[in-house]
Design a protein around this motif. Structure first.
Motif, PDB file in Angstrom:
ATOM      1  N   GLY A 199      -9.469  -5.799  -6.687  1.00  0.00           N
ATOM      2  CA  GLY A 199     -10.454  -5.663  -5.602  1.00  0.00           C
ATOM      3  C   GLY A 199     -11.237  -4.358  -5.668  1.00  0.00           C
ATOM      4  N   THR A 257     -13.538  -1.252  -0.907  1.00  0.00           N
ATOM      5  CA  THR A 257     -14.693  -0.573  -0.287  1.00  0.00           C
ATOM      6  C   THR A 257     -14.301   0.272   0.923  1.00  0.00           C
ATOM      7  N   ARG A 258     -13.115  -0.001   1.504  1.00  0.00           N
ATOM      8  CA  ARG A 258     -12.702   0.836   2.642  1.00  0.00           C
ATOM      9  C   ARG A 258     -12.263   2.218   2.188  1.00  0.00           C
ATOM     10  N   LYS A 296      -7.608   1.833  -6.109  1.00  0.00           N
ATOM     11  CA  LYS A 296      -6.740   2.210  -4.980  1.00  0.00           C
ATOM     12  C   LYS A 296      -5.273   1.936  -5.307  1.00  0.00           C
ATOM     13  N   GLU A 297      -5.014   0.986  -6.205  1.00  0.00           N
ATOM     14  CA  GLU A 297      -3.631   0.692  -6.603  1.00  0.00           C
ATOM     15  C   GLU A 297      -3.042   1.856  -7.400  1.00  0.00           C
ATOM     16  N   GLN A 345      -9.572 -10.341 -13.647  1.00  0.00           N
ATOM     17  CA  GLN A 345     -10.406 -11.192 -12.805  1.00  0.00           C
ATOM     18  C   GLN A 345     -11.842 -10.750 -13.103  1.00  0.00           C
ATOM     19  N   GLY A 357     -12.615 -12.580  -4.448  1.00  0.00           N
ATOM     20  CA  GLY A 357     -11.628 -12.657  -3.372  1.00  0.00           C
ATOM     21  C   GLY A 357     -10.209 -12.821  -3.882  1.00  0.00           C
TER      22      GLY A 357
HETATM   23  P1  UTP Z   1      -8.244  -6.528   0.012  1.00  0.00           P
HETATM   24  O1  UTP Z   1      -8.279  -7.671   0.934  1.00  0.00           O
HETATM   25  O2  UTP Z   1      -7.787  -5.224   0.570  1.00  0.00           O
HETATM   26  O3  UTP Z   1      -9.730  -6.403  -0.621  1.00  0.00           O
HETATM   27  O4  UTP Z   1      -7.350  -6.932  -1.221  1.00  0.00           O
HETATM   28  P2  UTP Z   1     -10.531  -5.279  -1.385  1.00  0.00           P
HETATM   29  O5  UTP Z   1     -11.798  -5.930  -1.732  1.00  0.00           O
HETATM   30  O6  UTP Z   1      -9.783  -4.683  -2.536  1.00  0.00           O
HETATM   31  O7  UTP Z   1     -10.697  -4.077  -0.330  1.00  0.00           O
HETATM   32  P3  UTP Z   1     -11.853  -3.724   0.720  1.00  0.00           P
HETATM   33  O8  UTP Z   1     -11.678  -4.687   1.848  1.00  0.00           O
HETATM   34  O9  UTP Z   1     -13.185  -3.833   0.016  1.00  0.00           O
HETATM   35  O10 UTP Z   1     -11.553  -2.318   1.119  1.00  0.00           O
HETATM   36  C1  UTP Z   1      -5.937  -7.119  -1.189  1.00  0.00           C
HETATM   37  C2  UTP Z   1      -5.447  -7.052  -2.622  1.00  0.00           C
HETATM   38  O11 UTP Z   1      -6.069  -8.077  -3.398  1.00  0.00           O
HETATM   39  C3  UTP Z   1      -6.757  -7.531  -4.514  1.00  0.00           C
HETATM   40  C4  UTP Z   1      -7.010  -6.068  -4.157  1.00  0.00           C
HETATM   41  O12 UTP Z   1      -7.101  -5.266  -5.345  1.00  0.00           O
HETATM   42  C5  UTP Z   1      -5.826  -5.711  -3.288  1.00  0.00           C
HETATM   43  O13 UTP Z   1      -4.742  -5.225  -4.050  1.00  0.00           O
HETATM   44  N1  UTP Z   1      -8.023  -8.287  -4.750  1.00  0.00           N
HETATM   45  C6  UTP Z   1      -8.921  -8.465  -3.738  1.00  0.00           C
HETATM   46  C7  UTP Z   1      -8.271  -8.778  -6.011  1.00  0.00           C
HETATM   47  O14 UTP Z   1      -7.450  -8.638  -6.938  1.00  0.00           O
HETATM   48  N2  UTP Z   1      -9.456  -9.440  -6.226  1.00  0.00           N
HETATM   49  C8  UTP Z   1     -10.387  -9.641  -5.252  1.00  0.00           C
HETATM   50  O15 UTP Z   1     -11.453 -10.259  -5.529  1.00  0.00           O
HETATM   51  C9  UTP Z   1     -10.103  -9.130  -3.964  1.00  0.00           C
END
Ligand code: UTP
Length: 292
Positions: free
Chosen positions: A13, A16-17, A27-28, A104, A109
């Motif tokens: 992911g 973005t937060r 962030k991981e 991915q 998502g």
């Molecule tokens: P989040 O729901 O926190 O989404 O993902 P995000 O897009 O990383 O964060 P924000 O909302 O923009 O801040 C929960 C987990 O799912 C992974 C993220 O890396 C996180 O560990 N994820 C999310 C994916 O692997 N792929 C995606 O398309 C979305």
């Protein structure tokens, strides 16, 4: 009942937060004292009896893969300084279990990220550890979920009771307590990010689920939902409506590393428990708080 040997950690992911840092540090990979968050999750899976872990990464996330590789330059320097035992310790830590990586290619998502695990999973049950959800517990949470799976033979979602406000950001369970159990529920539906009045209960999924391969066909037919993303919750809701799932209110303290406050709190918590700096940090924190 089949034992759970596989785990999947989605970590592709955008985060973005956690901008601006998430543009260049996944962030991981944010540090929890002296280790990246994802290493705690890999350890949780391995400590739960899982032997194969798939990490789903993406562009600009190479640091995750690098962490689980040897670093000959550091090894040479440490060995020359007589710190060879540290090298052994690090090698041992990063070599636990069989770790696999896949990408991915489009960030569509969490549900889409899980679809990327299809060939790794094959016909086996598998745990999912959300890559930005850190949970400290007595018994590793994936083990708690696996025990429930082995007892009832149904997919399991890890739950906590949350406030109405928090529920807007998570998903609400339609769930009935399982007779004779204090922390298990029979789940027949769920709704992602419910608006006021749409919620079923105050029970929400937080960070860990255990699924079976039937989810992949459902995911293939899941359209983008909240935020325009393919939501894992929408696919799990369809599964729950068709077959039912178990909800397990797990023991453990959970931190959302995808949010600034959650990340800071996780470091405070882990800092106070750390084997090397825990006592000194706790004292430092007490003094610090006095000055607030
Ligand atoms: P989040 O729901 O926190 O989404 O993902 P995000 O897009 O990383 O964060 P924000 O909302 O923009 O801040 C929960 C987990 O799912 C992974 C993220 O890396 C996180 O560990 N994820 C999310 C994916 O692997 N792929 C995606 O398309 C979305």
């Amino acid at each position: 009942m089949q034992k759970v040997k596989k785990a999947v950690i989605p970590a592709a992911g955008l985060g973005t937060r956690m901008l601006p840092i998430s543009r260049c540090v996944p962030k991981e990979m944010f540090p929890i004292v002296d280790r990246p968050a994802i290493s705690y999750m890999v350890n949780e899976a391995i400590d739960s009896g899982m032997t194969e872990v798939l990490i789903i990464t993406g562009r600009d996330k190479d640091a995750i893969e690098d962490y689980f590789d040897y670093s000959p330059e550091y090894d040479a320097v440490l060995t020359a300084k007589g710190r060879g035992d540290e090298v052994e310790l690090i090698h041992g830590e990063i070599s636990r279990g069989n770790i696999f990586f896949t990408r991915q290619k489009e960030k569509k998502g969490l549900g889409h990220a899980i679809s990327c695990a299809r060939s790794f999973v094959g016909n086996d049950p598998f745990a999912i550890l959300y890559g930005d959800d850190m949970i400290f517990s007595e018994i590793p949470v994936c083990r708690q979920l696996a025990d429930s799976f082995e007892k009832y033979g149904r997919p399991v979602v890890g739950l906590k009771t949350v406030t109405k406000e928090q529920l807007r950001k998570f998903c609400s369970m339609k769930a009935e307590p399982i007779p004779g159990s204090t922390n298990e529920y029979y789940v027949t539906d769920m709704i992602e990010k419910p608006q006021p009045g749409e919620e079923f209960t105050d029970l929400a999924i937080l960070g860990r689920v255990l699924l079976t391969p039937e989810i992949f066909d459902i995911l293939d037919n899941t359209h983008p939902g909240a935020g325009g993303e393919i939501q894992l919750t929408d696919a799990m809701a369809e599964y729950a409506r068709r077959y039912g799932m178990t909800g397990l209110e797990f023991e453990g303290r959970r931190f959302d590393l995808g949010s600034k406050l959650g990340f800071l709190e996780a470091n405070l918590y882990a800092g106070t428990k750390h084997s090397e700096v825990g006592p000194a940090f706790t004292e430092m924190l007490k003094e610090f708080v006095k000055g607030l």
